[in-house]
Design a protein around this motif. Structure first.
Motif, PDB file in Angstrom:
ATOM      1  N   UNK A   1      16.123  -8.803   9.865  1.00 15.33           N
ATOM      2  CA  UNK A   1      15.484  -8.097   8.753  1.00 15.33           C
ATOM      3  C   UNK A   1      14.280  -8.904   8.265  1.00 15.33           C
ATOM      4  N   UNK A   2      14.445 -10.213   8.136  1.00 19.17           N
ATOM      5  CA  UNK A   2      13.341 -11.068   7.690  1.00 19.17           C
ATOM      6  C   UNK A   2      12.174 -11.016   8.676  1.00 19.17           C
ATOM      7  N   UNK A   3      12.470 -11.021   9.966  1.00 20.52           N
ATOM      8  CA  UNK A   3      11.415 -10.905  10.983  1.00 20.52           C
ATOM      9  C   UNK A   3      10.689  -9.570  10.847  1.00 20.52           C
TER      10      UNK A   3
ATOM     11  N   UNK B   1       4.760  -6.955  -1.159  1.00 20.47           N
ATOM     12  CA  UNK B   1       6.122  -6.412  -1.118  1.00 20.47           C
ATOM     13  C   UNK B   1       6.850  -6.885   0.135  1.00 20.47           C
ATOM     14  N   UNK B   2       6.155  -6.901   1.271  1.00 15.49           N
ATOM     15  CA  UNK B   2       6.780  -7.354   2.511  1.00 15.49           C
ATOM     16  C   UNK B   2       7.182  -8.808   2.457  1.00 15.49           C
ATOM     17  N   UNK B   3       6.342  -9.651   1.860  1.00 14.45           N
ATOM     18  CA  UNK B   3       6.647 -11.081   1.759  1.00 14.45           C
ATOM     19  C   UNK B   3       7.873 -11.321   0.880  1.00 14.45           C
ATOM     20  N   UNK B   4       7.946 -10.604  -0.241  1.00 12.15           N
ATOM     21  CA  UNK B   4       9.114 -10.731  -1.117  1.00 12.15           C
ATOM     22  C   UNK B   4      10.377 -10.288  -0.380  1.00 12.15           C
ATOM     23  N   UNK B   5      10.274  -9.210   0.395  1.00  9.91           N
ATOM     24  CA  UNK B   5      11.424  -8.724   1.155  1.00  9.91           C
ATOM     25  C   UNK B   5      11.935  -9.745   2.151  1.00  9.91           C
ATOM     26  N   UNK B   6      11.018 -10.420   2.846  1.00 15.69           N
ATOM     27  CA  UNK B   6      11.426 -11.443   3.811  1.00 15.69           C
ATOM     28  C   UNK B   6      12.178 -12.576   3.123  1.00 15.69           C
ATOM     29  N   UNK B   7      11.680 -12.999   1.964  1.00 18.97           N
ATOM     30  CA  UNK B   7      12.315 -14.097   1.229  1.00 18.97           C
ATOM     31  C   UNK B   7      13.690 -13.687   0.696  1.00 18.97           C
ATOM     32  N   UNK B   8      13.770 -12.502   0.081  1.00 21.81           N
ATOM     33  CA  UNK B   8      15.034 -12.048  -0.515  1.00 21.81           C
ATOM     34  C   UNK B   8      16.102 -11.830   0.552  1.00 21.81           C
ATOM     35  N   UNK B   9      15.729 -11.250   1.689  1.00 19.70           N
ATOM     36  CA  UNK B   9      16.719 -11.022   2.752  1.00 19.70           C
ATOM     37  C   UNK B   9      17.268 -12.345   3.274  1.00 19.70           C
ATOM     38  N   UNK B  10      16.405 -13.353   3.398  1.00 21.31           N
ATOM     39  CA  UNK B  10      16.877 -14.670   3.844  1.00 21.31           C
ATOM     40  C   UNK B  10      17.812 -15.296   2.810  1.00 21.31           C
ATOM     41  N   UNK B  11      17.479 -15.157   1.535  1.00 16.75           N
ATOM     42  CA  UNK B  11      18.328 -15.722   0.478  1.00 16.75           C
ATOM     43  C   UNK B  11      19.695 -15.052   0.439  1.00 16.75           C
TER      44      UNK B  11
END
Length: 517
Positions: free
Chosen positions: A366-368, A465-475
């Motif tokens: 998902x992060x990728x 929005x995409x950058x925040x999504x990558x960070x939140x999914x990893x967290x």
């Protein structure tokens, strides 16, 4: 009930007094009790015990999956292709001058895009729960018939107001389509099989975007008294209506009524889902119980991800023709040049989804998926002289489409994998998927006419929005991993993240629960 007690009740020993599920016969207990009947009554409450009683033949299970794949995935993919065509054809129509023919002024085109999402969000949850209550195979074709009819009616609109009204009803009919398909597939496939199947289905959206460019390329060359965009609405709408009628007779209600499977295969298909997907198969809908899914904080984390994925997804879906138009192509070539990026998006989606199933991991992929479009939008913005660097700008379009679909598919699989209750899965899907689509309100209002052709504001917001999504999914993924380790240390067990779904209808509240990462 302990394993020994259950086996004693059926006068057998754990090792030898039952027939093993094989190609030729159904597993039974020593006194002739059908194992499936006990499963249906939820007597077998522990997955490890069931695994001891019923040894599923791998070859027979693979045969069942192949039959399900060939029956469900082509039909659902075709349905979703038409769903995507009817939802996104307004962008193609704009390149043929619908705004000029109907006399749009100011931001009326953006309002047309925006109004779609209001009923899309309002009606998604009730229509999804309606599908759970009365059967997906009844509600889904009815919705499809409705949005196909709206596409046909769009061709007769003579002004902005009439098209605005049609777009409202189009959003209403399309609202529960994707949530119902996700829920429907979870009733046929095990958790580790879901992402790849959802990807095949969802790839139809990318194919639709590519096909819509090809279709528009051909339709806009028709010499007729009718404008080309009217023919586009007519052709796509009629095909959708016909496909809806066929789907009503073709889709099986559930595994127990799938006539293309043998009786033995239907029993095994039921057991598969009971063991590794749903706590209770064909669970009756209890709205109060279904809504309890929103009490857990992780559900809100997933909803945040739906918001983050929605803006890049809707931006690419709605405005890729306008982004490609900056490269200086004609109307016909602009639509044609959207084909390859969308096809690439479908390919990357399949690669990420099947890799996710292969490694039984969701959050890294998902992060990728979030990261690829971010790189694409930033790369596109960095090209200031498009005429001199047209190849670089066009390559950035491939990156934009490469990851926009993957987070949506994998996120749907992720929370479906971690929610054993069918009603709660339907509820969360009925809120999450429309929430992602609601972000079309953001996308349709950041791509402003005064910002074209660069659309700098829109690209910055979308990348954010995409950058925040990558960070939140990893967290979220790292927290789940930490929680699994904590549970394993507390119980002094190691179960490799497997959840005994028959015993875990209460989800994370159960001490034996393990997150599917």
């Amino acid at each position: 009930m302990e394993t020994s007690q259950l086996l004693d009740n059926h006068t057998i020993s754990p090792a030898s007094s039952y027939d093993v599920m094989s190609k030729g016969k159904l597993a039974t207990f020593g006194d002739g009790t059908d194992a499936t009947a006990l499963l249906e009554q939820s007597v077998l409450a522990d997955e490890d015990m069931v695994a001891a009683v019923i040894d599923i033949d791998a070859e027979l299970e693979s045969s069942i999956c192949r039959k399900l794949d060939w029956r469900l995935l082509p039909a659902l993919s075709i349905m979703y292709l038409f769903n995507s065509l009817d939802k996104s054809n307004l962008g193609n129509a704009k390149t043929d001058g619908i705004d000029i023919d109907l006399g749009f002024t100011g931001n009326q085109y953006n309002l047309l895009l925006s109004v779609f999402y209001i009923p899309y969000v309002l009606f998604a949850l009730p229509l999804t729960l309606l599908g759970k209550r009365y059967g997906v195979t009844r509600i889904l074709p009815a919705l499809m018939f409705g949005f196909g009819l709206m596409s046909v009616i769009s061709s007769a609109c003579q002004n902005w107001g009439s098209l605005m009204a049609v777009r409202w009803f189009l959003g209403m009919f399309e609202s529960a389509f994707f949530p119902l398909v996700i829920y429907y597939l979870t009733t046929f496939y095990r958790r580790g099989e879901l992402a790849g199947r959802l990807a095949v289905f969802y790839a139809a959206s990318n194919v639709a975007s590519a096909f819509s460019g090809l279709l528009a390329f051909g339709v806009f060359q028709i010499n007729s008294r009718l404008e080309g965009w009217r023919w586009l609405f007519i052709i796509e709408g009629i095909c959708t209506v016909l496909a809806a009628i066929g789907a009503a007779f073709f889709l099986p209600r559930d595994v127990s009524s799938a006539r293309f499977l043998t009786a033995e295969e239907r029993s095994l298909a039921f057991i598969r889902i009971q063991r590794d997907s749903s706590a209770v198969v064909n669970e009756p809908l209890k709205i109060r119980e279904a809504l309890k899914v929103f009490r857990h904080p992780i559900s809100w984390g997933w909803l945040i991800l739906e918001v983050c994925l929605g803006v890049p997804l809707q931006s690419v879906t709605l405005f890729l023709p306008q982004i490609v138009e900056r490269l200086g192509y004609s109307t016909i070539k602009t639509n044609l040049y959207t084909v390859a990026p969308n096809a690439t998006g479908a390919l990357v989606l399949l690669i990420l989804a099947f890799a996710s199933d292969r490694y039984r991991l969701r959050f890294p992929f998902i992060a990728i998926g979030f990261a690829l479009p971010v790189i694409g939008f930033i790369s596109y913005m960095s090209v200031t002289d498009v005429a001199a660097h047209v190849n670089e700008a066009y390559f950035a379009c491939f990156l934009m489409t490469a990851g926009t679909a993957a987070p949506s598919v994998l996120l749907s699989a992720w929370f479906s994998n971690n929610i054993p209750s069918e009603g709660q899965r339907a509820a969360l899907t009925g809120v999450g998927v429309p929430l992602a689509n609601l972000m079309g309100l953001v996308s349709s209002n950041i791509f402003r006419d005064q910002d074209k052709p660069q659309y700098v504001l829109a690209l910055v917001v979308t990348a954010g929005f995409g950058a925040v999504g990558a960070i939140v999914s990893a967290l979220i993924g790292m927290w789940m991993r930490f929680d699994n380790i904590r549970r394993e240390n507390k119980q002094n067990t190691w179960v490799r993240g497997q959840v005994a779904t028959m015993a875990l209808g209460e989800g994370p509240a159960h001490p034996g629960f393990r997150w599917f990462l």
